[in-house]
Design an enzyme around this catalytic site. Structure first.
Site, PDB file in Angstrom:
ATOM      1  N   LYS A 168     -40.908   4.734  37.046  1.00 13.43           N
ATOM      2  CA  LYS A 168     -40.849   3.315  35.921  1.00 13.43           C
ATOM      3  C   LYS A 168     -39.717   3.531  35.100  1.00 13.43           C
ATOM      4  O   LYS A 168     -39.440   4.518  34.473  1.00 13.43           O
ATOM      5  CB  LYS A 168     -42.211   3.591  35.027  1.00 13.43           C
ATOM      6  CG  LYS A 168     -42.332   2.344  34.248  1.00 13.43           C
ATOM      7  CD  LYS A 168     -42.920   2.570  33.127  1.00 13.43           C
ATOM      8  CE  LYS A 168     -42.143   2.715  31.696  1.00 13.43           C
ATOM      9  NZ  LYS A 168     -40.974   1.475  31.540  1.00 13.43           N
ATOM     10  N   GLU A 241     -38.790  15.907  28.947  1.00 13.35           N
ATOM     11  CA  GLU A 241     -37.473  16.073  28.130  1.00 13.35           C
ATOM     12  C   GLU A 241     -37.313  15.095  27.242  1.00 13.35           C
ATOM     13  O   GLU A 241     -37.142  13.962  27.462  1.00 13.35           O
ATOM     14  CB  GLU A 241     -36.118  15.685  29.476  1.00 13.35           C
ATOM     15  CG  GLU A 241     -36.336  16.536  30.452  1.00 13.35           C
ATOM     16  CD  GLU A 241     -35.562  18.022  30.192  1.00 13.35           C
ATOM     17  OE1 GLU A 241     -34.969  17.917  29.259  1.00 13.35           O
ATOM     18  OE2 GLU A 241     -35.937  18.894  30.965  1.00 13.35           O
ATOM     19  N   CYS A 275     -29.227  12.096  24.759  1.00 10.92           N
ATOM     20  CA  CYS A 275     -30.116  13.151  24.052  1.00 10.92           C
ATOM     21  C   CYS A 275     -29.482  14.519  23.520  1.00 10.92           C
ATOM     22  O   CYS A 275     -29.585  15.069  22.641  1.00 10.92           O
ATOM     23  CB  CYS A 275     -31.145  13.625  24.944  1.00 10.92           C
ATOM     24  SG  CYS A 275     -30.536  14.325  26.442  1.00 10.92           S
ATOM     25  N   GLU A 374     -33.561  12.463  14.549  1.00  3.07           N
ATOM     26  CA  GLU A 374     -32.623  12.023  15.564  1.00  3.07           C
ATOM     27  C   GLU A 374     -32.249  10.654  15.360  1.00  3.07           C
ATOM     28  O   GLU A 374     -32.626   9.764  14.859  1.00  3.07           O
ATOM     29  CB  GLU A 374     -33.348  11.768  16.953  1.00  3.07           C
ATOM     30  CG  GLU A 374     -32.618  11.515  18.044  1.00  3.07           C
ATOM     31  CD  GLU A 374     -33.109  11.709  19.357  1.00  3.07           C
ATOM     32  OE1 GLU A 374     -34.158  10.686  19.537  1.00  3.07           O
ATOM     33  OE2 GLU A 374     -32.511  12.241  20.711  1.00  3.07           O
TER      34      GLU A 374
END
Ligand code: NAD
Length: 492
Positions: A168, A241, A275, A374
């Site tokens: 996906k 992750e 990331c 973040e």
């Protein structure tokens, strides 16, 4: 969508619009998949698994090398599509296609040779095997920031291990992912299937599907937590992750000619939408003035603009809502006393596109959002430290644990850094470099599991221990076997 080796449109009739973040225009649509397409794809993958799992490793390796070859052949077209829907500069996208191809080559070779091992047995009449076997259908869910590469980190090892795939893609970058099907169309039908659609609909259907024993996910920590909750009742194998808040320590002996552009690269690659982007910068107090002035000047020299132009260093952020989040965090910092050395606003010469100037912040408090949440954008918050003890404590001041960086010549600092900083990857004097053989992943809120390396293959293999005794002697020796023999004789 690409299901069982064929292009299909969804049964819902709904579509998802794909934007170009530079022009803010719609550049295409993809079907909004549903649980029905997920189930079709899983059934196709399940059937394909009964064959693919028995394809010898040497032959699977040839299939994977062929994927790599086709990706290289389509490099320019794929890089262009990545640029149009993701906003990353074209040159970085060419790199992404190259790394993606290299990952397929790497797992072709690792998978070719690795099936398990023979371990010492307890007696000489025995054989003990450790077998590595595929799970079945693996559900792969990927984000938009490196849609091809992060797909490859899952799909290549999972296929090499003998699993089949339902993938996906992110709804931000689905067009490139669908082009990927052209590099996979030599695989037997059903081995890889691609279902487009929303995370809450297609993603959830995949995560809760009873015939999908493994979910390999890259994305935000919030979505990872939701996936873990959904998958828990079925005890699925999860590979997650997730987000990061990487620190960069610049020690007092660092060479600023290297450290200034190096920190800027680590913070601003793909506009900070990596990331492992550096999101907290800790500089020894003795270097602070020179470092902050120099990095502000360096960052001011970067060229923002059309990501298809070769001269462009930074394109737009991928979506308006991602820019809005960056703006909120910078505003929070400024309201609480941080100083903007450069940036802190949208560029006036680029009224169109989701641009935000790379921003250097000083006088940043440890509880400001830019230091604890973040950011995923072009922001460099810088704070000073006095001792290396303090630098390590600051680097560990996060619930995340994906990566961390250090510039130093001091071997003692290096050893303390890699032993004491809590993160999955530690870079010393060479930020953000990936190596297909080097396992990658996080600790804490950055996730569980490892991609790349041999560990990355093992994520997609069940370990079976086989114990075989060929002496045919009764065992264990103390168990009363004779009683059974006597009874049989007496009864006959
Ligand atoms: P996201 O979590 O919004 O989406 C990632 C993928 O998950 C998309 O395909 C999305 O449609 C799907 N999804 C979302 N909610 C879901 C749900 N409830 N169930 C199933 N699927 C769902 O993340 P994003 O905005 O695409 O990517 C940015 C995030 O990814 C950042 O937090 C970044 O740190 C992280 N990331 C991590 C790594 C890593 O290796 N650790 C690499 C790249 C990006």
């Amino acid at each position: 969508m690409w299901i069982n080796g064929e292009w299909v449109s969804g049964c819902s009739g709904r579509v998802i619009e794909v934007l170009n973040p530079y022009t803010e225009e719609v550049i295409g649509t993809v079907p909004a998949g549903t649980a029905i397409e997920v189930d079709r794809a899983v059934q196709a993958a399940q059937v394909a698994f009964t064959m693919w799992r028995w394809v010898p490793g040497v032959q699977r390796a040839e299939y994977l090398h062929e994927v790599a070859r086709k990706l290289r052949e389509k490099e320019m077209a794929l890089a262009r599509q990545l640029t149009l829907e993701g906003g990353k500069p074209f040159i970085e996208n060419r790199d992404e296609v190259g790394w993606t191809a290299a990952c397929f080559d790497y797992y072709a070779e690792i998978g070719r040779h690795s099936r398990g091992r023979v371990i010492p047995s307890i007696e000489s009449s025995q054989l003990s095997l450790v077998l590595k076997e595929p799970y079945g259908v693996v559900g792969c869910i990927v984000p938009w920031n490196y849609p091809l590469l992060l797909m490859a980190w899952k799909v290549a090892p999972a296929l090499a291990a003998g699993n089949t795939i339902v993938l996906k893609p992110s709804s931000v970058t689905p067009l490139t992912s669908l082009m990927l099907a052209e590099a996979l169309d030599h695989l037997p039908p059903g081995v890889v299937n691609i279902v487009t659609g929303a995370g809450e609909e297609v993603g959830n259907a995949l995560v809760t599907h009873p015939q999908v024993p493994v979910i390999a996910f890259t994305g935000s920590t919030a979505a990872g937590q939701q996936i873990a909750r959904l998958a828990a009742p079925m005890m699925k194998k999860l590979h997650l992750e997730l987000g990061g808040k990487d620190a960069f320590i610049v020690a007092e002996d660092a060479d600023l000619d290297v450290a200034v552009p190096g920190v800027a690269w680590a913070a601003l690659l793909n506009n900070g939408q990596v990331c492992t982007s550096t999101e907290r910068i800790y500089v020894h107090r003795s270097l602070m003035d020179e470092f902050t002035t120099s990095i502000a000047e360096y960052v001011q020299g970067l060229i923002l603009g059309d990501p298809l132009e070769p001269a462009t260093d930074l394109g737009p952020l991928a979506r308006e809502e991602y820019r809005a989040k960056v703006e909120r965090q910078v505003q929070d910092a400024v309201e609480r006393g941080a100083r903007v050395l450069t940036g802190g606003r949208r560029p006036s010469h680029l009224p169109r596109g989701f641009f935000y100037e790379p921003t250097v912040l000083v006088d940043v408090g440890r509880d400001m959002q830019v230091m604890c949440e973040e950011t995923f954008g072009p922001v460099l918050p810088i704070a000073a430290f006095d001792t290396f003890d303090e630098a390590i404590a600051l680097a560990n001041e996060t619930d995340y644990g994906l990566g961390a960086n250090l510039y130093t010549h001091n071997a003692r600092y290096v050893k303390r850094f890699y032993e004491e900083v809590r993160a999955g990857t530690l870079w010393i004097n060479d930020p953000l470099t990936d190596n297909d053989a080097g396992p990658f992943g996080g600790v804490g809120m950055s996730g569980v599991g490892r991609e790349l390396g041999e560990e990355g293959l093992d994520e997609f293999r069940v370990t079976k221990h086989v114990h075989w005794d060929f002496s045919m002697e009764p065992k264990p020796w103390w168990y009363p076997y004779e009683r059974y023999s006597r009874e049989r004789e007496g009864g006959s």
